[in-house]
Design a protein around this motif. Sequence first.
Motif, PDB file in Angstrom:
ATOM      1  N   ALA A   7       0.825  -1.209   0.000  1.00 57.59           N
ATOM      2  CA  ALA A   7       0.000   0.000   0.000  1.00 57.59           C
ATOM      3  C   ALA A   7       0.859   1.258   0.000  1.00 57.59           C
ATOM      4  O   ALA A   7       0.538   2.246  -0.675  1.00 57.59           O
ATOM      5  N   VAL A   8       1.972   1.227   0.745  1.00 56.76           N
ATOM      6  CA  VAL A   8       2.903   2.359   0.740  1.00 56.76           C
ATOM      7  C   VAL A   8       3.466   2.559  -0.660  1.00 56.76           C
ATOM      8  O   VAL A   8       3.518   3.695  -1.178  1.00 56.76           O
ATOM      9  N   LEU A   9       3.870   1.475  -1.288  1.00 54.60           N
ATOM     10  CA  LEU A   9       4.460   1.564  -2.620  1.00 54.60           C
ATOM     11  C   LEU A   9       3.448   2.099  -3.632  1.00 54.60           C
ATOM     12  O   LEU A   9       3.775   2.954  -4.462  1.00 54.60           O
ATOM     13  N   ASP A  10       2.227   1.619  -3.558  1.00 53.24           N
ATOM     14  CA  ASP A  10       1.194   2.114  -4.479  1.00 53.24           C
ATOM     15  C   ASP A  10       0.951   3.617  -4.279  1.00 53.24           C
ATOM     16  O   ASP A  10       0.762   4.360  -5.249  1.00 53.24           O
ATOM     17  N   ALA A  11       0.978   4.061  -3.010  1.00 49.45           N
ATOM     18  CA  ALA A  11       0.781   5.485  -2.740  1.00 49.45           C
ATOM     19  C   ALA A  11       1.938   6.311  -3.281  1.00 49.45           C
ATOM     20  O   ALA A  11       1.734   7.397  -3.840  1.00 49.45           O
ATOM     21  N   LEU A  12       3.159   5.802  -3.138  1.00 53.17           N
ATOM     22  CA  LEU A  12       4.332   6.531  -3.640  1.00 53.17           C
ATOM     23  C   LEU A  12       4.298   6.645  -5.162  1.00 53.17           C
ATOM     24  O   LEU A  12       4.755   7.637  -5.725  1.00 53.17           O
ATOM     25  N   ALA A  13       3.773   5.601  -5.799  1.00 50.55           N
ATOM     26  CA  ALA A  13       3.699   5.636  -7.266  1.00 50.55           C
ATOM     27  C   ALA A  13       2.773   6.737  -7.748  1.00 50.55           C
ATOM     28  O   ALA A  13       2.920   7.241  -8.863  1.00 50.55           O
ATOM     29  N   ASP A  14       1.801   7.104  -6.905  1.00 53.44           N
ATOM     30  CA  ASP A  14       0.881   8.196  -7.246  1.00 53.44           C
ATOM     31  C   ASP A  14       1.315   9.522  -6.622  1.00 53.44           C
ATOM     32  O   ASP A  14       0.584  10.503  -6.700  1.00 53.44           O
ATOM     33  N   GLY A  15       2.515   9.506  -5.975  1.00 52.73           N
ATOM     34  CA  GLY A  15       3.000  10.648  -5.197  1.00 52.73           C
ATOM     35  C   GLY A  15       3.316  11.867  -6.034  1.00 52.73           C
ATOM     36  O   GLY A  15       3.026  11.910  -7.220  1.00 52.73           O
ATOM     37  N   PRO A  16       3.908  12.891  -5.382  1.00 51.81           N
ATOM     38  CA  PRO A  16       4.429  12.817  -4.012  1.00 51.81           C
ATOM     39  C   PRO A  16       3.320  12.829  -2.949  1.00 51.81           C
ATOM     40  O   PRO A  16       2.253  13.392  -3.174  1.00 51.81           O
ATOM     41  N   VAL A  17       3.618  12.156  -1.842  1.00 51.67           N
ATOM     42  CA  VAL A  17       2.686  12.115  -0.731  1.00 51.67           C
ATOM     43  C   VAL A  17       3.474  12.314   0.560  1.00 51.67           C
ATOM     44  O   VAL A  17       4.525  11.711   0.761  1.00 51.67           O
ATOM     45  N   ALA A  18       2.975  13.201   1.413  1.00 50.87           N
ATOM     46  CA  ALA A  18       3.657  13.510   2.662  1.00 50.87           C
ATOM     47  C   ALA A  18       3.571  12.336   3.626  1.00 50.87           C
ATOM     48  O   ALA A  18       2.569  11.616   3.676  1.00 50.87           O
ATOM     49  N   GLY A  19       4.636  12.156   4.407  1.00 47.11           N
ATOM     50  CA  GLY A  19       4.665  11.079   5.378  1.00 47.11           C
ATOM     51  C   GLY A  19       3.503  11.094   6.342  1.00 47.11           C
ATOM     52  O   GLY A  19       2.862  10.048   6.563  1.00 47.11           O
ATOM     53  N   PRO A  20       3.159  12.261   6.937  1.00 42.37           N
ATOM     54  CA  PRO A  20       2.021  12.293   7.861  1.00 42.37           C
ATOM     55  C   PRO A  20       0.705  11.912   7.208  1.00 42.37           C
ATOM     56  O   PRO A  20      -0.132  11.229   7.811  1.00 42.37           O
ATOM     57  N   VAL A  21       0.519  12.337   5.944  1.00 37.94           N
ATOM     58  CA  VAL A  21      -0.705  11.982   5.223  1.00 37.94           C
ATOM     59  C   VAL A  21      -0.760  10.476   4.985  1.00 37.94           C
ATOM     60  O   VAL A  21      -1.801   9.836   5.147  1.00 37.94           O
ATOM     61  N   LEU A  22       0.373   9.919   4.603  1.00 38.11           N
ATOM     62  CA  LEU A  22       0.445   8.491   4.343  1.00 38.11           C
ATOM     63  C   LEU A  22       0.182   7.693   5.622  1.00 38.11           C
ATOM     64  O   LEU A  22      -0.540   6.696   5.617  1.00 38.11           O
ATOM     65  N   ALA A  23       0.747   8.173   6.731  1.00 36.32           N
ATOM     66  CA  ALA A  23       0.541   7.499   8.014  1.00 36.32           C
ATOM     67  C   ALA A  23      -0.932   7.503   8.398  1.00 36.32           C
ATOM     68  O   ALA A  23      -1.483   6.478   8.832  1.00 36.32           O
ATOM     69  N   GLU A  24      -1.587   8.645   8.219  1.00 31.59           N
ATOM     70  CA  GLU A  24      -3.000   8.744   8.590  1.00 31.59           C
ATOM     71  C   GLU A  24      -3.866   7.881   7.685  1.00 31.59           C
ATOM     72  O   GLU A  24      -4.791   7.205   8.134  1.00 31.59           O
ATOM     73  N   THR A  25      -3.548   7.902   6.383  1.00 30.42           N
ATOM     74  CA  THR A  25      -4.340   7.138   5.421  1.00 30.42           C
ATOM     75  C   THR A  25      -4.266   5.643   5.696  1.00 30.42           C
ATOM     76  O   THR A  25      -5.278   4.928   5.608  1.00 30.42           O
ATOM     77  N   LEU A  26      -3.060   5.164   6.034  1.00 24.00           N
ATOM     78  CA  LEU A  26      -2.866   3.728   6.223  1.00 24.00           C
ATOM     79  C   LEU A  26      -3.065   3.289   7.665  1.00 24.00           C
ATOM     80  O   LEU A  26      -3.035   2.083   7.952  1.00 24.00           O
ATOM     81  N   GLY A  27      -3.223   4.249   8.571  1.00 24.06           N
ATOM     82  CA  GLY A  27      -3.424   3.904   9.970  1.00 24.06           C
ATOM     83  C   GLY A  27      -2.190   3.346  10.638  1.00 24.06           C
ATOM     84  O   GLY A  27      -2.279   2.444  11.480  1.00 24.06           O
ATOM     85  N   ILE A  28      -1.019   3.885  10.261  1.00 21.31           N
ATOM     86  CA  ILE A  28       0.234   3.463  10.872  1.00 21.31           C
ATOM     87  C   ILE A  28       0.982   4.704  11.355  1.00 21.31           C
ATOM     88  O   ILE A  28       0.607   5.840  11.043  1.00 21.31           O
ATOM     89  N   SER A  29       2.045   4.495  12.116  1.00 23.12           N
ATOM     90  CA  SER A  29       2.802   5.623  12.638  1.00 23.12           C
ATOM     91  C   SER A  29       3.714   6.209  11.567  1.00 23.12           C
ATOM     92  O   SER A  29       4.018   5.564  10.563  1.00 23.12           O
ATOM     93  N   ARG A  30       4.186   7.442  11.805  1.00 28.88           N
ATOM     94  CA  ARG A  30       5.124   8.059  10.880  1.00 28.88           C
ATOM     95  C   ARG A  30       6.431   7.277  10.849  1.00 28.88           C
ATOM     96  O   ARG A  30       7.078   7.166   9.805  1.00 28.88           O
ATOM     97  N   THR A  31       6.801   6.745  12.001  1.00 26.34           N
ATOM     98  CA  THR A  31       8.019   5.926  12.050  1.00 26.34           C
ATOM     99  C   THR A  31       7.870   4.695  11.171  1.00 26.34           C
ATOM    100  O   THR A  31       8.810   4.301  10.460  1.00 26.34           O
ATOM    101  N   ALA A  32       6.687   4.082  11.201  1.00 28.69           N
ATOM    102  CA  ALA A  32       6.442   2.908  10.359  1.00 28.69           C
ATOM    103  C   ALA A  32       6.521   3.272   8.882  1.00 28.69           C
ATOM    104  O   ALA A  32       7.064   2.510   8.070  1.00 28.69           O
ATOM    105  N   VAL A  33       5.993   4.445   8.531  1.00 29.92           N
ATOM    106  CA  VAL A  33       6.094   4.901   7.141  1.00 29.92           C
ATOM    107  C   VAL A  33       7.552   5.011   6.732  1.00 29.92           C
ATOM    108  O   VAL A  33       7.963   4.525   5.667  1.00 29.92           O
ATOM    109  N   TRP A  34       8.353   5.643   7.583  1.00 30.48           N
ATOM    110  CA  TRP A  34       9.780   5.809   7.272  1.00 30.48           C
ATOM    111  C   TRP A  34      10.456   4.454   7.117  1.00 30.48           C
ATOM    112  O   TRP A  34      11.267   4.256   6.199  1.00 30.48           O
ATOM    113  N   LYS A  35      10.128   3.492   7.984  1.00 29.01           N
ATOM    114  CA  LYS A  35      10.743   2.156   7.902  1.00 29.01           C
ATOM    115  C   LYS A  35      10.362   1.453   6.601  1.00 29.01           C
ATOM    116  O   LYS A  35      11.196   0.800   5.969  1.00 29.01           O
TER     117      LYS A  35
END
Length: 316
Positions: A7-35
Motif C-alpha cells: 500500500a505504501v508503494l502504491d501510494a508513492l507511485a501516485d505521489g508525491p505524498v507527505a509522510g504524515p498523510v500516508l501514516a493517517e491514510t494507512l493507519g500506521i505511525s510516521r516511524t512505520a512509514v519511514w521504515k
Amino acid sequence: MNETRRAVLDALADGPVAGPVLAETLGISRTAVWKHVEALRDAGFDVDSEPDGYALAGVPDYGAEAVEFGLDAPFDVEYHDALPSTNDRARELAADGASDVVVLADRQTGGRGRRGREWSSPSGGVWMSLVLRPELPPARVPLVTLAAAVAVTDAAREAGVDAAIKWPNDCVVPREGTERGGDKLAGVLTEMEGEASRVSWVVVGVGVNVDVNPGELVGDATSVRAEGGDADRRAFVQRALERFDALRADPDAVLDAWRERAATLGERVRVETADGDVVGDAVDVTEHGALVVDTGDARRVVHAGDCQHLRPVDGA
C-alpha cells in the motif's frame, strides 16, 4: 511483500505524498512509514524525498518486490540470487502448505529438464517455479502444463519473438528443417503430489532464456535477447504470470490456445518412446497432453517421448 508495504508503494507511485498523510491514510505511525520507505529503498526502489513528500522515481530491474509491483495476478514472489533448483525450493514450500507462490532465481546451479537432463541456467534467464493447488482432478493436471507453455509463448511474443510450442513442453523459435522444430527458448517441467481423486499440490517449473548473452547459449538454444526482442525480465515474468492466471481460471480454453500456438501440429514427426518410434503426422493434442500421430495405418496417442520434426516425405 506484505500488504502495508504494498500500500505504501502504491501510494508513492501516485505521489508525491507527505509522510504524515500516508501514516493517517494507512493507519500506521510516521516511524512505520519511514521504515517501509527505507525497506523499499533497500530493495532497490528509487524513492525521492521531495518538498511535498515521498515519490517513486524508479523500480528495480528484477527481484521479488519488483515483480510484485504492478503484477495483475495473485502471486507472492520469493526471490533468490542463486538456487540449485527453483523446483526443489517450490516443493519445500508446497509441503509446508504454500499456494500461489512463485520461486524466482537469478540463476540455478542444478537446473534440470525432462528426464533429469541438465538445463543451463545462467544469470539473465527467467528461472521460476509456481506452487499451485488447482481445483482439478489429477487426470486434468496436464492442462496446467499446457497453460504454462501458452503463457510463456505469449510473453515471448509480446516481447517481440516469433515463438511457438513444440510438443510436449518446449517453447521454440521455429526454424525450417530442424529436428527440434526450432531453437529452444524455454521449457516447462511439472511435478505433482496427490491421490487418485485429488491433487495436493502442483509445481510448475519454467526456464526461459530471456536476457541471456548469446555467447552463453548451448547447442540449439536461443534467447529473447538473441532474437532481438525486449529482454526485460521483470516485464516477461509479469506477462507470463498474468496470462497463466487467466488461463487457469478457464481450463476449458487451454487446449485450443495450445493448439493455436503449436509448432508441432501439422508436422511430420518421429517420437521416440519406450515402446519404439512412432512416425507420422502430428494431428492433435489431447487434454492429457498426449500427442495424436497419424501413422497412415492408425492414429496413435503418444503420452511421452522425444519428438523430432521431420522433413515432409517426397510427394507430400
